[in-house]
Design a protein around this motif. Sequence first.
Motif, mmCIF file in Angstrom:
data_model
loop_
_atom_site.group_PDB
_atom_site.id
_atom_site.type_symbol
_atom_site.label_atom_id
_atom_site.label_comp_id
_atom_site.label_asym_id
_atom_site.label_seq_id
_atom_site.Cartn_x
_atom_site.Cartn_y
_atom_site.Cartn_z
ATOM 1 N N PHE A 41 0.835 -1.197 0.000
ATOM 2 C CA PHE A 41 0.000 0.000 0.000
ATOM 3 C C PHE A 41 0.874 1.254 0.000
ATOM 4 N N ASN A 42 0.312 2.350 -0.461
ATOM 5 C CA ASN A 42 1.046 3.612 -0.501
ATOM 6 C C ASN A 42 0.825 4.470 0.739
ATOM 7 N N LEU A 43 -0.309 4.282 1.406
ATOM 8 C CA LEU A 43 -0.641 5.051 2.599
ATOM 9 C C LEU A 43 -1.243 4.108 3.626
ATOM 10 N N LEU A 44 -0.725 4.148 4.844
ATOM 11 C CA LEU A 44 -1.191 3.248 5.898
ATOM 12 C C LEU A 44 -1.682 4.047 7.099
ATOM 13 N N ILE A 45 -2.857 3.671 7.585
ATOM 14 C CA ILE A 45 -3.401 4.217 8.825
ATOM 15 C C ILE A 45 -3.240 3.125 9.871
ATOM 16 N N LEU A 46 -2.365 3.356 10.853
ATOM 17 C CA LEU A 46 -1.995 2.314 11.795
ATOM 18 C C LEU A 46 -2.215 2.758 13.242
ATOM 19 N N SER A 47 -2.148 1.784 14.151
ATOM 20 C CA SER A 47 -2.211 2.065 15.576
ATOM 21 C C SER A 47 -0.967 2.851 15.987
ATOM 22 N N PRO A 48 -1.107 3.801 16.910
ATOM 23 C CA PRO A 48 0.082 4.532 17.385
ATOM 24 C C PRO A 48 1.007 3.662 18.229
ATOM 25 N N LEU A 49 0.570 2.435 18.511
ATOM 26 C CA LEU A 49 1.388 1.523 19.307
ATOM 27 C C LEU A 49 2.394 0.739 18.471
ATOM 28 N N VAL A 50 2.342 0.881 17.158
ATOM 29 C CA VAL A 50 3.283 0.166 16.279
ATOM 30 C C VAL A 50 4.714 0.549 16.656
ATOM 31 N N GLU A 51 5.597 -0.423 16.680
ATOM 32 C CA GLU A 51 6.981 -0.169 17.067
ATOM 33 C C GLU A 51 7.687 0.709 16.036
ATOM 34 N N GLU A 52 8.569 1.566 16.548
ATOM 35 C CA GLU A 52 9.238 2.558 15.710
ATOM 36 C C GLU A 52 10.029 1.932 14.561
ATOM 37 N N ASN A 53 10.658 0.789 14.800
ATOM 38 C CA ASN A 53 11.486 0.198 13.746
ATOM 39 C C ASN A 53 10.648 -0.211 12.544
ATOM 40 N N TYR A 54 9.405 -0.626 12.776
ATOM 41 C CA TYR A 54 8.545 -0.999 11.650
ATOM 42 C C TYR A 54 8.049 0.241 10.909
ATOM 43 N N ILE A 55 7.786 1.309 11.654
ATOM 44 C CA ILE A 55 7.401 2.563 10.995
ATOM 45 C C ILE A 55 8.542 3.030 10.100
ATOM 46 N N LYS A 56 9.751 2.965 10.620
ATOM 47 C CA LYS A 56 10.929 3.376 9.856
ATOM 48 C C LYS A 56 11.102 2.523 8.615
ATOM 49 N N LEU A 58 8.762 0.853 6.946
ATOM 50 C CA LEU A 58 7.709 1.175 5.979
ATOM 51 C C LEU A 58 8.002 2.491 5.272
ATOM 52 N N LYS A 59 8.459 3.471 6.018
ATOM 53 C CA LYS A 59 8.769 4.765 5.420
ATOM 54 C C LYS A 59 9.955 4.675 4.465
ATOM 55 N N SER A 60 10.871 3.749 4.722
ATOM 56 C CA SER A 60 12.022 3.578 3.832
ATOM 57 C C SER A 60 11.594 3.084 2.456
ATOM 58 N N LYS A 61 10.358 2.570 2.390
ATOM 59 C CA LYS A 61 9.808 2.097 1.122
ATOM 60 C C LYS A 61 8.874 3.138 0.502
ATOM 61 N N ASN A 62 9.034 4.383 0.949
ATOM 62 C CA ASN A 62 8.230 5.508 0.441
ATOM 63 C C ASN A 62 6.738 5.334 0.695
ATOM 64 N N ILE A 63 6.416 4.743 1.840
ATOM 65 C CA ILE A 63 5.025 4.589 2.242
ATOM 66 C C ILE A 63 4.701 5.677 3.264
ATOM 67 N N ILE A 64 3.568 6.332 3.087
ATOM 68 C CA ILE A 64 3.112 7.322 4.048
ATOM 69 C C ILE A 64 2.424 6.585 5.195
ATOM 70 N N VAL A 65 2.831 6.871 6.426
ATOM 71 C CA VAL A 65 2.311 6.159 7.592
ATOM 72 C C VAL A 65 1.745 7.180 8.586
ATOM 73 N N VAL A 66 0.455 7.055 8.905
ATOM 74 C CA VAL A 66 -0.170 7.967 9.865
ATOM 75 C C VAL A 66 -0.715 7.176 11.046
ATOM 76 N N GLY A 67 -0.716 7.816 12.209
ATOM 77 C CA GLY A 67 -1.120 7.149 13.446
ATOM 78 C C GLY A 67 -2.507 7.562 13.898
ATOM 79 N N TYR A 68 -3.217 6.626 14.489
ATOM 80 C CA TYR A 68 -4.596 6.812 14.938
ATOM 81 C C TYR A 68 -4.692 7.750 16.133
ATOM 82 N N LEU A 69 -5.686 8.643 16.085
ATOM 83 C CA LEU A 69 -5.976 9.546 17.194
ATOM 84 C C LEU A 69 -7.465 9.889 17.180
#
Length: 313
Positions: A41-56, A58-69
Amino acid sequence: MKRYLTFMTFAFISLQTLVYASFAVYYGDVSPTNIDELSKFNLLILSPLVEENYIKELKSKNIIVVGYLSLATIGGWEPWAGEVPDSVIIGHWETWNERETDFSSPQWRDIVLNKAVPYILSKGFDGVFLDNLDYVDKYPEKREAMVELIKAIREKYPDIVIVANRGFSIAEEITPYVDYILFEDFITYYDFNGNKYKIYQDADLQWVLAQAEMLKKLKAKVLALSYADLDNEKQVEEFSKIVCKYAGEYGFEVYMADITLQRIGLNPCENFTKSQVPSSEAKIGEENKNICGSGAILLVIFLPRSLRELILR
């Protein structure tokens, strides 16, 4: 100015090399076992509890990652939940067993702006997904406060990606401050009373389409979330056909999932060609013809906000 226009020209020419953008809403764990699936996917809406290394990663693959609030509820699981005093709580949401917050409260505004959003951004997320905006319909006297809160998030964090969930009654006011509006329950939904996935019918369907038409007139960038039983292939096929028909008409990008959002879903329109699913969006490149949605999303979202706003007008 000449250099700016040259960049604009290059940007739009570059669209021809891109596939249509896609998105996912997923609140389950991210791990080595599913990160490759999420990476499609190109844009992911994820839990804010996702570990930082996985966010990093995903972003290294040019994926936009936003956290739930959530802007109107607190579930108790959020890292900022301990900051919420009882004086801010005004009700209880039985369906998800969450407490309703007074989103007009200065204390809640402070928690959102100075605790919740900073926490999400500190983990490496590109932005925030603002949920439960429809609470303005339950508490209409607080309507303006919700708009002002969203505006305040944009003003304090001008360069982040903001996705707003529904909030149709305030859509006109908030569209200038958000990058996308998520249309949850687009065409299909989960009936909690009957414990069944259903397609909207009659007056309910007409209401949904009226909201879609309104968003289209506002020129909002819409991500449509539809629900289905992913284990029921017949239902997924049936729902996909009608969802993609309407998504094509309005130019919405679509994601289909089950109601828990704990399982990675799918783009239901991948199996339909452009001739099968009418679209209001122009076809961009031969390699895109099997996917419905907005081809410009992937490029536009990476541009500086000032440039994004000019393109999206």
